[in-house]
Scaffold this active site. Structure first.
Site, PDB file in Angstrom:
ATOM      1  N   HIS A 299     124.368  92.278  27.234  1.00 42.61           N
ATOM      2  CA  HIS A 299     123.437  91.842  27.660  1.00 42.61           C
ATOM      3  C   HIS A 299     122.353  92.819  27.215  1.00 42.61           C
ATOM      4  CE1 HIS A 299     120.578  90.954  30.215  1.00 42.61           C
ATOM      5  NE2 HIS A 299     120.799  90.347  31.558  1.00 42.61           N
TER       6      HIS A 299
ATOM      7  N   GLU B 256     122.065  87.477  23.997  1.00 39.78           N
ATOM      8  CA  GLU B 256     123.127  87.835  24.667  1.00 39.78           C
ATOM      9  C   GLU B 256     124.783  86.854  24.402  1.00 39.78           C
ATOM     10  OE1 GLU B 256     122.583  88.156  28.636  1.00 39.78           O
ATOM     11  OE2 GLU B 256     120.266  88.026  28.407  1.00 39.78           O
TER      12      GLU B 256
END
Length: 321
Positions: free
Chosen positions: A188, A295
């Site tokens: 992330h 991500e």
């Protein structure tokens, strides 16, 4: 732990800071974090809590965005940097093995074991790598009961003068046909950019994506380059192994290159003003203008791992001058 043929010697983490130096690089450790320093001046700092990268500097500047209100004391997941998503992405779905787990799973909210460091060369320059480990015994009793899978993770962070590689190895440590488990995994990454209004993302044209701002409806990307002009939360499926982030106002000058291996999807996220205002630990509130999440992960569908099997995937972020 995951297959120990590549496991480096365990490092002793004590309350007092310790430093390990070689001709190539320096590793500094304390009770809650590790910092890698490269001869070029590049550096990376990783918390043991969540094995979260909270800083990456290259070319004399910070390359990751981190909220100034983010908790770094292990009380909650870090807002910014590179939190790790495992074994579920987003709110767990009913009827899945992960249905009782919190959103984005437990990897980002569990303290990892510091395994050790290794050094080498890539593309003719020195690199330094640090490995972290997590398994079922690392989880608190409540989380272990909710998940139930026998697993082992090794997370590796490798630093060079201009790149940061993050890699995950997942092992199913169970036995028997019933021990197979499904998982999602995602890096992330909050990338720091001078102005999100000026950047563009190349490599997504023609891909199918699910738009979370529109109820996860399915769409096809029709733009040659993606510009961020509003709240964006999209899962691009079967994304190419390399994407580029460029300055659209400076003849598409490269800003970042994101290269993934073993990962099927890419999530593009920016909360914009309306979303950032609703996030308690998002500061400054206009910080969405200096970040973009690109991500790499496998989240559009479950990865199935049979008993005794191992999965590996990772991403290299390259910062350009």
């Amino acid at each position: 732990m995951v297959g120990d043929k590549k496991k480096p010697p365990t490092l002793d983490v004590t309350a007092a800071a310790a430093e390990t130096t070689s001709s190539h690089a320096t590793l500094t450790q304390s009770s809650d974090r590790v910092t890698l320093s490269h001869p070029s001046g590049a550096s990376a700092t990783i918390l043991l809590y969540g094995a979260t990268v909270i800083s990456w500097t290259a070319h004399g500047r910070e390359q990751l965005w981190l909220s100034t209100a983010s908790a770094l004391d292990g009380s909650k997941a870090v807002r910014g940097g590179i939190p790790l998503v495992f074994p579920v992405f987003g709110p767990p779905q009913a009827g899945t093995a992960a249905e009782k787990l919190p959103q984005h799973g437990f990897a980002r909210t569990t303290r990892w074991e510091l395994l050790g460091r290794t050094e080498g060369e890539s593309a003719g320059e020195a690199n330094i790598c640090v490995d972290f480990g997590l398994n079922a015994q690392s989880l608190d009793e409540e989380t272990r009961a909710k998940w139930g899978g026998a697993f082992g993770l090794i997370y590796s962070v490798t630093l060079t003068s201009s790149t940061l590689e993050t890699k995950m190895v997942v092992q199913n440590a169970g036995q028997g046909d019933s021990a197979a488990f499904d998982f999602n995994v995602l890096f992330h990454t909050y990338l720091h950019v001078p102005d999100v209004n000026k950047i563009a993302i190349n490599g997504l044209n023609g891909l199918t994506y699910n738009d979370k701002t529109l109820g996860l409806t399915e769409h096809t990307e029709s733009n040659e380059t993606l510009r961020i002009t509003a709240q964006t939360d999209r899962i691009y499926r079967s994304a190419p192994d390399e994407l580029s982030i460029v300055d659209a106002t400076a003849d598409n000058k490269p800003v970042f290159t994101v290269s993934k291996v073993g990962l099927k999807d890419v999530v593009i996220w920016n909360p914009w003003a309306d979303g950032a205002g609703k996030i308690a630990d998002w500061e400054p509130k206009d910080g969405y203008q200096q970040m973009i999440c690109v991500e790499a992960g496998s989240v559009a569908a479950w990865q199935t791992l049979e008993a005794g099997a191992t999965w590996e995937g990772g991403v290299v972020h390259k910062a350009h001058l």
